[in-house]
Design an enzyme around this catalytic site. Structure first.
Site, PDB file in Angstrom:
ATOM      1  NE  ARG A  44       0.508   1.287   3.318  1.00  0.00           N
ATOM      2  CZ  ARG A  44       1.201   2.097   3.503  1.00  0.00           C
ATOM      3  NH1 ARG A  44       2.623   1.563   3.511  1.00  0.00           N
ATOM      4  NH2 ARG A  44       1.046   3.630   3.863  1.00  0.00           N
ATOM      5  N   GLY A  45       0.211   2.429   0.127  1.00  0.00           N
ATOM      6  CA  GLY A  45       1.085   3.618  -0.345  1.00  0.00           C
ATOM      7  C   GLY A  45       0.992   3.763  -1.696  1.00  0.00           C
ATOM      8  CB  ALA A  46       0.309   7.168  -3.659  1.00  0.00           C
ATOM      9  NE  ARG A  78      -6.193   0.746  -1.519  1.00  0.00           N
ATOM     10  CZ  ARG A  78      -5.426   1.479  -0.561  1.00  0.00           C
ATOM     11  NH1 ARG A  78      -4.203   1.173  -0.312  1.00  0.00           N
ATOM     12  NH2 ARG A  78      -5.894   2.302   0.423  1.00  0.00           N
ATOM     13  CD  GLN A 180      -2.726   2.745   7.097  1.00  0.00           C
ATOM     14  OE1 GLN A 180      -3.228   2.920   7.807  1.00  0.00           O
ATOM     15  NE2 GLN A 180      -3.398   2.584   5.981  1.00  0.00           N
ATOM     16  CG  ASP A 221      -3.108   8.347  -1.293  1.00  0.00           C
ATOM     17  OD1 ASP A 221      -2.740   8.546  -0.072  1.00  0.00           O
ATOM     18  OD2 ASP A 221      -2.859   7.051  -1.811  1.00  0.00           O
ATOM     19  CG  ASN A 231      -2.054  11.498   2.967  1.00  0.00           C
ATOM     20  OD1 ASN A 231      -1.504  10.819   2.007  1.00  0.00           O
ATOM     21  ND2 ASN A 231      -1.384  11.651   4.082  1.00  0.00           N
ATOM     22  CE  LYS A 232      -5.070   5.489   4.658  1.00  0.00           C
ATOM     23  NZ  LYS A 232      -6.140   4.713   3.835  1.00  0.00           N
TER      24      LYS A 232
HETATM   25  O1  MRU Z   1      -4.442   3.116   2.430  1.00  0.00           O
HETATM   26  P1  MRU Z   1      -2.895   3.405   2.192  1.00  0.00           P
HETATM   27  O2  MRU Z   1      -1.981   2.786   3.298  1.00  0.00           O
HETATM   28  O3  MRU Z   1      -2.531   2.810   0.740  1.00  0.00           O
HETATM   29  O4  MRU Z   1      -2.724   5.021   2.383  1.00  0.00           O
HETATM   30  C1  MRU Z   1      -1.437   5.643   2.136  1.00  0.00           C
HETATM   31  C2  MRU Z   1      -1.342   7.037   2.546  1.00  0.00           C
HETATM   32  O5  MRU Z   1      -2.441   7.712   2.490  1.00  0.00           O
HETATM   33  C3  MRU Z   1      -0.212   7.571   2.254  1.00  0.00           C
HETATM   34  O6  MRU Z   1       0.177   8.684   2.952  1.00  0.00           O
HETATM   35  C4  MRU Z   1       0.039   8.158   0.896  1.00  0.00           C
HETATM   36  O7  MRU Z   1      -0.393   7.148  -0.090  1.00  0.00           O
HETATM   37  C5  MRU Z   1       1.486   8.608   0.456  1.00  0.00           C
HETATM   38  S1  MRU Z   1       2.547   7.256   0.605  1.00  0.00           S
HETATM   39  C6  MRU Z   1       4.130   8.042   0.031  1.00  0.00           C
END
Ligand code: MRU
Length: 325
Positions: A44-46, A78, A180, A221, A231-232
């Site tokens: 996970r993570g963009a 996603r 996370q 994201d 973002n999250k």
């Molecule tokens: O649901 P996730 O864990 O994929 O969400 C991740 C985030 O919101 C991060 O902050 C974002 O993707 C930036 S990662 C460099």
């Protein structure tokens, strides 16, 4: 530790669902397995999602499958992180240019991966230059090595600050419900020996009011042309608090996180995830079975609350011009 590996024409991923308890790897041999790994949060993570999808398309070419169908499959895994679309489009271009040559597509995926690490290192140093004396940084979610090809975006700036002896401490929001911050950001900071503490999401205001936070840095994201940033979930709350307490709030993100086809954040698709991720902890219900739950994965921080966008091209401010991406 490497967490996305391409070995013998197979994609190997560190299973982030098991961290920090166990370091287990799973392998993906098909685009379907790759899409499931993204959907189920193995990775996970963009930027990490985009890189993984690129390798998934290298698998598609190797298996001589219908490329467009696999692009759609991965794009649907996603919705919010635009890096996924960015990476798929880049692989689609490479497919067109090379006639679907499998070796060329694997090389392109690796290039996307390596470029991401390089951009993060650049961003880390550009971001660290914003601060002259040692600072305490608050971050939300995980925007570290695990969320990217390596090094991290927000955590990349933190790593550079630490290396330059300009970091006092990191406050990592735990980031309910997927944790996370508690599981992944704290894991990375502990591995790097960076001073940190995990706080509950609700305590950011308490520490800001006490004057203990000098700046906030998070990842992104999807960033719209006016600076609105998905973002999250919970990021917007931190940004509003930071404005109230006059603390700078930075977003660190590579060019692949910008979606300049969107004028504002209103058009960003927001992921909703399952009730169970909120209603159960370790398999135990914490919400009455009859109670409905809303589990929103991301929120949109208004662009005007962001002090600056730390990118691999420097510190930027909106509005962003459509041809800079
Ligand atoms: O649901 P996730 O864990 O994929 O969400 C991740 C985030 O919101 C991060 O902050 C974002 O993707 C930036 S990662 C460099």
């Amino acid at each position: 530790m490497e967490h996305i590996l391409w070995k013998n024409n197979e994609l190997i991923l560190l299973d982030q669902r098991r961290l920090p308890e166990k370091k287990e790897f799973i392998s993906c041999r098909t685009p379907e397995e790759t899409a499931s790994a993204i959907r189920d949060m193995v990775v996970r993570g963009a930027p990490a999602i985009g890189i993984t999808a690129a390798y998934g398309l290298a698998l598609s070419a190797m298996l001589n499958r219908e490329f467009d169908r696999d692009c759609r499959l991965l794009l649907d895994s996603r919705p919010t992180a635009v890096n996924l679309r960015w990476a798929v489009e880049r692989m689609r271009k490479c497919h067109g240019k090379t006639g679907g040559n499998a070796a060329a597509l694997a090389a392109e995926a690796l290039k996307i991966h390596m470029e991401d690490i390089e951009m993060n290192r650049q961003m880390g140093d550009l971001g660290a230059a914003l601060f002259q004396k040692p600072v305490t940084i608050l971050t939300h979610c995980n925007a570290g090595a695990l969320a990217t090809g390596g090094y991290g975006t927000a955590l990349g700036v933190i790593r550079s600050l630490y290396r330059q002896r300009k970091l006092k401490e990191v406050f990592a929001d735990e980031t309910r419900p997927y944790l996370q911050g508690a599981r992944l950001t704290a894991f990375e900071l502990a591995e790097a020996g960076i001073p940190h503490r995990v706080i509950t999401d609700n305590s950011a205001g308490y520490f800001m009011a006490k004057g203990e936070i000098d700046a906030v840095i998070t990842g992104a994201d999807r960033i719209a042309a006016n600076g609105d940033t998905a973002n999250k979930i919970g990021t917007m709350v931190v940004a509003v608090l930071a404005r109230y307490f006059k603390i700078p709030f930075y977003i660190a993100a590579p060019m692949s996180s910008f979606d300049l086809s969107l004028k504002s954040g209103a058009g960003i698709p927001i992921e909703e995830r399952s009730r169970d991720e909120v209603a159960f902890i370790n398999g135990k219900p914490i919400v009455p079975a009859a109670s409905p739950v809303s589990h929103i994965g991301f929120d949109v921080t208004p662009g005007h609350l962001v002090t600056g966008f730390i990118t691999n091209r420097g510190i930027l401010h909106p509005p962003f011009h459509p041809d800079f991406g």
